[in-house]
Design an enzyme around this catalytic site. Structure first.
Site, PDB file in Angstrom:
ATOM      1  N   ASP A  12     -44.610  30.381  13.346  1.00  0.00           N
ATOM      2  CA  ASP A  12     -43.506  29.108  13.206  1.00  0.00           C
ATOM      3  C   ASP A  12     -42.695  29.529  11.837  1.00  0.00           C
ATOM      4  O   ASP A  12     -43.295  30.135  10.992  1.00  0.00           O
ATOM      5  CB  ASP A  12     -44.092  27.973  13.336  1.00  0.00           C
ATOM      6  CG  ASP A  12     -43.219  26.677  13.053  1.00  0.00           C
ATOM      7  OD1 ASP A  12     -42.326  26.632  13.425  1.00  0.00           O
ATOM      8  OD2 ASP A  12     -43.822  25.913  12.213  1.00  0.00           O
ATOM      9  N   LEU A  13     -41.669  28.832  11.340  1.00  0.00           N
ATOM     10  CA  LEU A  13     -41.207  29.018  10.157  1.00  0.00           C
ATOM     11  C   LEU A  13     -41.262  27.877   9.167  1.00  0.00           C
ATOM     12  O   LEU A  13     -42.011  27.674   8.322  1.00  0.00           O
ATOM     13  CB  LEU A  13     -39.570  29.113  10.372  1.00  0.00           C
ATOM     14  CG  LEU A  13     -38.817  29.387   9.187  1.00  0.00           C
ATOM     15  CD1 LEU A  13     -39.150  30.606   8.363  1.00  0.00           C
ATOM     16  CD2 LEU A  13     -37.081  29.626   9.444  1.00  0.00           C
ATOM     17  N   ASP A  14     -40.718  26.417   9.711  1.00  0.00           N
ATOM     18  CA  ASP A  14     -40.666  25.163   8.687  1.00  0.00           C
ATOM     19  C   ASP A  14     -42.309  25.017   8.700  1.00  0.00           C
ATOM     20  O   ASP A  14     -42.783  24.632   9.676  1.00  0.00           O
ATOM     21  CB  ASP A  14     -39.919  24.187   9.323  1.00  0.00           C
ATOM     22  CG  ASP A  14     -38.451  24.636   9.097  1.00  0.00           C
ATOM     23  OD1 ASP A  14     -37.842  24.390   8.088  1.00  0.00           O
ATOM     24  OD2 ASP A  14     -37.768  25.052  10.130  1.00  0.00           O
ATOM     25  N   THR A 111     -39.011  29.519  15.990  1.00  0.00           N
ATOM     26  CA  THR A 111     -38.670  28.374  15.345  1.00  0.00           C
ATOM     27  C   THR A 111     -37.941  27.476  15.970  1.00  0.00           C
ATOM     28  O   THR A 111     -36.997  27.874  17.093  1.00  0.00           O
ATOM     29  CB  THR A 111     -37.727  28.672  13.825  1.00  0.00           C
ATOM     30  OG1 THR A 111     -37.422  27.703  13.235  1.00  0.00           O
ATOM     31  CG2 THR A 111     -36.472  29.583  14.230  1.00  0.00           C
ATOM     32  N   SER A 112     -37.967  26.209  15.802  1.00  0.00           N
ATOM     33  CA  SER A 112     -37.096  25.174  16.253  1.00  0.00           C
ATOM     34  C   SER A 112     -35.755  24.995  15.634  1.00  0.00           C
ATOM     35  O   SER A 112     -34.927  23.955  16.074  1.00  0.00           O
ATOM     36  CB  SER A 112     -37.847  23.577  16.279  1.00  0.00           C
ATOM     37  OG  SER A 112     -39.128  23.920  17.136  1.00  0.00           O
ATOM     38  N   LYS A 144     -40.243  23.538  21.686  1.00  0.00           N
ATOM     39  CA  LYS A 144     -41.813  23.127  21.677  1.00  0.00           C
ATOM     40  C   LYS A 144     -41.939  21.605  21.861  1.00  0.00           C
ATOM     41  O   LYS A 144     -40.764  20.952  21.395  1.00  0.00           O
ATOM     42  CB  LYS A 144     -42.204  23.541  20.095  1.00  0.00           C
ATOM     43  CG  LYS A 144     -42.052  24.930  19.638  1.00  0.00           C
ATOM     44  CD  LYS A 144     -42.323  25.105  18.392  1.00  0.00           C
ATOM     45  CE  LYS A 144     -41.932  26.556  17.773  1.00  0.00           C
ATOM     46  NZ  LYS A 144     -42.385  26.781  16.463  1.00  0.00           N
ATOM     47  N   ASP A 169     -48.036  24.921  12.050  1.00  0.00           N
ATOM     48  CA  ASP A 169     -48.416  23.633  11.177  1.00  0.00           C
ATOM     49  C   ASP A 169     -48.381  22.587  11.966  1.00  0.00           C
ATOM     50  O   ASP A 169     -48.590  21.423  11.244  1.00  0.00           O
ATOM     51  CB  ASP A 169     -47.569  23.705   9.954  1.00  0.00           C
ATOM     52  CG  ASP A 169     -46.155  23.184  10.262  1.00  0.00           C
ATOM     53  OD1 ASP A 169     -45.526  22.212   9.893  1.00  0.00           O
ATOM     54  OD2 ASP A 169     -45.439  23.821  10.862  1.00  0.00           O
TER      55      ASP A 169
END
Length: 222
Positions: A12-14, A111-112, A144, A169
């Site tokens: 994931d990114l954020d 990522t979202s 997601k 996360d």
């Protein structure tokens, strides 16, 4: 401590690679305040890990007369306001990506966030060129906690989901990883440990994950 063999790693990114969550929470809170819409901490936390457009669609009744697209554009515009929380890498994230790339492990981000946003953050981290694949909000039909993004990453990396490890996360992201059949390492940077209980392993940050020969990941979990 666990040793996890893997053929691919997906991030994931954020909140997982870059600590944007404090800023994002301020952005969403300002949107509700600007429209006099009621909210609490739990409602703002529900945006974590999900596509903003999908969350706003669920909450559209709180913003009469405004389209979901208008609201999303407005929220994103707050990113450039003075005084927003600073953004920086999650401890150990860049180093882990570099170590995995050096070990020849195929890498992806799911990522979202929208693609321009994701590409910019990855460039800022200095790791975009190390990634084989970036799956963004616009690349999937359903975000997601649906597993579509992670299944797409496994397919395009040509690795069975069960032989990939993913890092997340947020509860929505953990649910997506597990539904895809991947091993999940929860990263407790933005959520309490209990919120990541469905993950296979939980770490405080990515400094607790090392790359070993094999390749494999050595995880010093909470």
């Amino acid at each position: 401590m666990a040793l996890i063999p893997l053929r691919a790693a997906v991030f994931d990114l954020d909140g997982t690679l870059i600590d944007t969550e404090p800023r994002n929470r301020v952005m969403w809170s300002r949107l509700f305040e600007a429209h006099g819409a009621p909210y609490d901490d739990a409602l703002i936390a529900s945006f974590a890990g999900r596509r903003g457009l999908e969350v706003l669609a669920d909450l559209a009744h709180l913003f009469p007369g405004r389209t979901v697209e208008e609201l999303f554009t407005e929220a994103v515009s707050y990113e450039a306001l003075p005084g927003m929380p600073a953004v920086g890498p999650v401890p150990g994230g860049v180093e882990l990506v570099r170590a995995l790339a050096g070990a020849g492990v195929p890498l992806a981000v799911v990522t979202s966030g929208q693609r321009p946003y994701a590409e910019r953050l990855l460039d800022e981290l200095g790791i975009r060129d190390l990634l084989d694949l970036v799956v963004t909000a616009g690349d999937v039909v359903t975000g997601k906690p649906h597993p579509e993004g992670y299944l797409a990453a496994a397919r395009d990396l040509d690795v069975p989901p069960g032989e990939a490890v993913a890092f997340e996360d947020a509860p929505a992201g953990v649910a997506a990883v597990k539904a895809a059949g991947m091993t999940c390492v929860g990263v407790a940077t933005t959520q309490p440990v209990g919120a990541l209980a469905e993950a296979d392993h939980v770490v405080a940050d990515l400094k607790e994950v090392d790359v070993e020969p094999g390749p494999a990941l050595r995880v010093r979990g909470l």
